[in-house]
Design a protein around this motif. Structure first.
Motif, PDB file in Angstrom:
ATOM      1  N   HIS A 295      -7.534  -9.348  38.386  1.00 24.75           N
ATOM      2  CA  HIS A 295      -8.422  -9.984  37.446  1.00 24.75           C
ATOM      3  C   HIS A 295      -9.715  -9.854  38.137  1.00 24.75           C
ATOM      4  O   HIS A 295     -10.048 -10.317  39.280  1.00 24.75           O
ATOM      5  N   PRO A 296     -10.663  -9.568  37.286  1.00 22.73           N
ATOM      6  CA  PRO A 296     -12.187  -9.318  37.883  1.00 22.73           C
ATOM      7  C   PRO A 296     -12.759 -10.677  38.156  1.00 22.73           C
ATOM      8  O   PRO A 296     -14.119 -10.713  38.383  1.00 22.73           O
ATOM      9  N   VAL A 297     -12.181 -11.997  37.898  1.00 23.65           N
ATOM     10  CA  VAL A 297     -12.704 -13.197  37.902  1.00 23.65           C
ATOM     11  C   VAL A 297     -13.514 -13.449  39.230  1.00 23.65           C
ATOM     12  O   VAL A 297     -14.773 -14.053  39.369  1.00 23.65           O
ATOM     13  N   ALA A 298     -13.102 -12.773  40.442  1.00 22.65           N
ATOM     14  CA  ALA A 298     -14.108 -13.016  41.385  1.00 22.65           C
ATOM     15  C   ALA A 298     -14.495 -11.754  42.065  1.00 22.65           C
ATOM     16  O   ALA A 298     -15.147 -11.715  43.456  1.00 22.65           O
ATOM     17  N   GLY A 299     -14.827 -10.689  41.308  1.00 20.55           N
ATOM     18  CA  GLY A 299     -15.364  -9.518  41.644  1.00 20.55           C
ATOM     19  C   GLY A 299     -14.621  -8.993  43.000  1.00 20.55           C
ATOM     20  O   GLY A 299     -15.575  -8.536  43.998  1.00 20.55           O
ATOM     21  N   GLN A 300     -13.287  -8.827  42.975  1.00 20.41           N
ATOM     22  CA  GLN A 300     -12.673  -8.466  44.204  1.00 20.41           C
ATOM     23  C   GLN A 300     -12.027  -6.899  44.217  1.00 20.41           C
ATOM     24  O   GLN A 300     -12.089  -6.277  45.406  1.00 20.41           O
ATOM     25  N   GLY A 301     -11.880  -6.579  43.027  1.00 28.86           N
ATOM     26  CA  GLY A 301     -11.232  -5.247  43.168  1.00 28.86           C
ATOM     27  C   GLY A 301     -11.776  -3.949  43.790  1.00 28.86           C
ATOM     28  O   GLY A 301     -11.069  -3.477  44.603  1.00 28.86           O
ATOM     29  N   PHE A 302     -12.939  -3.449  43.349  1.00 28.91           N
ATOM     30  CA  PHE A 302     -13.578  -2.306  44.135  1.00 28.91           C
ATOM     31  C   PHE A 302     -13.747  -2.927  45.690  1.00 28.91           C
ATOM     32  O   PHE A 302     -13.629  -1.952  46.634  1.00 28.91           O
ATOM     33  N   ASN A 303     -14.462  -4.094  45.977  1.00 30.26           N
ATOM     34  CA  ASN A 303     -14.508  -4.680  47.394  1.00 30.26           C
ATOM     35  C   ASN A 303     -13.212  -4.179  48.230  1.00 30.26           C
ATOM     36  O   ASN A 303     -13.121  -3.721  49.313  1.00 30.26           O
ATOM     37  N   VAL A 304     -11.945  -4.547  47.658  1.00 31.20           N
ATOM     38  CA  VAL A 304     -10.686  -4.344  48.348  1.00 31.20           C
ATOM     39  C   VAL A 304     -10.491  -2.905  48.607  1.00 31.20           C
ATOM     40  O   VAL A 304     -10.198  -2.451  49.525  1.00 31.20           O
ATOM     41  N   GLY A 305     -10.706  -2.162  47.344  1.00 33.25           N
ATOM     42  CA  GLY A 305     -10.357  -0.707  47.357  1.00 33.25           C
ATOM     43  C   GLY A 305     -11.192   0.143  48.507  1.00 33.25           C
ATOM     44  O   GLY A 305     -10.730   0.937  48.910  1.00 33.25           O
TER      45      GLY A 305
END
Ligand SMILES: Cc1cc2nc3c(=O)[nH]c(=O)nc-3n(C[C@H](O)[C@H](O)[C@H](O)COP(=O)(O)OP(=O)(O)OC[C@H]3O[C@@H](n4cnc5c(N)ncnc54)[C@H](O)[C@@H]3O)c2cc1C
Length: 391
Positions: A295-305
């Motif tokens: 979920h984009p709630v805390a802006g994590q997706g690309f940062n983890v990727g």
């Protein structure tokens, strides 16, 4: 037509696939990237990405940040609040001796900067566009990747010691031997650029409502809106004309940035949590959103990727070429990433569950949680670390 290549092959030339290719280039490892779309197809994607400080450091190291800097807005503070609740908290970069808590950039601008960096020096990187991969077959000896180019009459097959799947998880749903665990939130995100009466002063706003979390991220002179909620609710607000939409937004968001004056083109994304229990098979490994979608709630997706991409590049560079694709090396890669990606998924899922829930008691709990956040230094530090470094 079947051909063999002696180097890694990346399926998907999105941000994570291209970061991997650039990092491999720095280590002197040749790579081929197969991308389904044409060059520049995503430049118009206005979805705002909040990049962590750690992500900035990686983009600097790869020579991408300089090309991105003009399109980036720094986040000096994050204001967290809840609708119909008392708790609120303000996290400030200056309190934590950081130049910024993060940086906002549109997905399209990030893709342009990555392409500009590639255009300057693509030595060792071959990117093939408009070649959607249709099939991935792995066995004990190699991976076979089948794709159809617009110019060839027949599908082509490339045989590689290591296929890296970075397709965002949208196309190669079934990867042989890998089990995907998916939870559909039944929520969508509505995104768009909004102009407000008051300037943003580099503050990002995260607001939890009973319908779902919403965020206003400072982006240039405007804010990027991410408004999430159940699909039926998003249907309703999507159907509103601009004036009624801006009024509904004001009602949900409150008065902190004054009146909402203008909304640009609205986009919409379905939201899910999805993860692979295991991210590798012999001669194949999965990274980025294809490995974990959150979920984009805390802006994590690309940062983890991006951390997936850097860790895998390091693993490949430290492996003898005849061992690329060896299961024990890919298993080591997976172990190195399990904690970070697992925490990202847990953290975002926790926020969605606790903060977007209208049950009596849960509201009190989250009010208490935000109260604690404004009082307890360690709670603030935890959130700041999570946002700025992901650690
Ligand atoms: C509304 C919203 C807001 C977000 N906000 C943030 C944020 O603030 N911060 C953050 O860190 N993350 C955020 N994210 C998540 C972020 O967008 C993703 O984590 C990121 O885009 C993942 O990059 P990727 O390269 O793994 O996948 P993608 O960006 O999906 O790229 C995949 C690429 O693979 C290509 N492809 C697909 N199928 C094939 C095929 N069969 N053959 C060849 N190529 C193929 C696609 O064309 C695409 O270019 C947000 C996501 C959404 C939806």
């Amino acid at each position: 037509m079947k051909q063999s290549v002696a180097h890694p092959l990346v399926i998907g030339g999105g941000p994570v696939g291209l970061v991997l290719a650039l990092s491999l280039q720095q280590s002197g490892v040749p790579v081929t990237v197969l991308e389904a779309q044409q060059p520049g197809a995503m430049y118009g994607d206005g979805r705002a990405l909040a990049l962590s400080y750690g992500t900035r450091q990686v983009l600097e190291q790869l020579g991408v940040w300089d090309r991105l800097a003009a399109a980036v807005t720094a986040i000096a503070g994050i204001h967290v609040s809840q609708q119909k609740g008392l708790g609120r908290a303000l996290l400030k970069a200056s309190e934590h001796q950081l130049p910024a808590l993060g940086y906002v950039v549109s997905y399209g601008a990030l893709m342009q900067a990555l392409d500009a960096r590639l255009a300057e020096s693509a030595a060792g990187i071959e990117v093939r566009y408009q070649v959607p991969v249709q099939h991935l077959h792995v066995d004990g000896a190699a991976a076979e990747v089948t794709f159809q180019s617009a110019t060839a009459a027949e599908p082509e097959v490339l045989v590689t010691p290591l296929a890296v799947v970075a397709d965002g998880g949208r196309s190669l749903e079934a990867i042989p031997g890998l089990i995907r665990d998916t939870k559909h939130y039944g929520h969508d995100a509505l995104v768009g650029l909004v102009r407000t009466e008051l300037p943003h002063r580099n503050i990002a706003y995260e607001r939890f409502t009973p319908y779902g979390p919403m965020a206003l991220l400072p982006n240039g002179e405007q804010f990027s809106l991410v408004w999430t909620g159940e699909q039926a609710y998003i249907d309703q607000i999507s159907a509103l004309d601009d004036a009624a939409f801006l009024q509904a937004l004001h009602q949900a968001f409150g008065d902190r940035v004054g009146k909402f004056l203008h909304i640009g083109k609205r986009g919409r994304f379905p939201l899910k949590l999805s993860k692979l229990e295991q991210t590798f098979a012999a001669h194949c490994v999965v990274i980025g959103n294809a490995a974990q979608t959150m979920h984009p709630v805390a802006g994590q997706g690309f940062n983890v990727g991006i951390r997936d991409a850097m860790a895998l590049a390091k693993n490949i560079a430290a492996t003898a070429a005849d061992q690329w694709g060896a299961a024990h090396r890919l298993s080591e890669y997976q172990q190195s990433r399990a904690r970070d990606s697992g925490r990202g998924l847990l953290f975002t899922d926790f926020l969605v569950n606790v903060f977007s829930n209208d049950l009596v008691g849960v509201g009190l709990l989250r009010g208490a949680g935000l109260g604690a956040l404004s009082l307890l230094p360690f709670a603030r530090r935890f959130l700041v670390n999570k946002m700025s470094y992901g650690s």
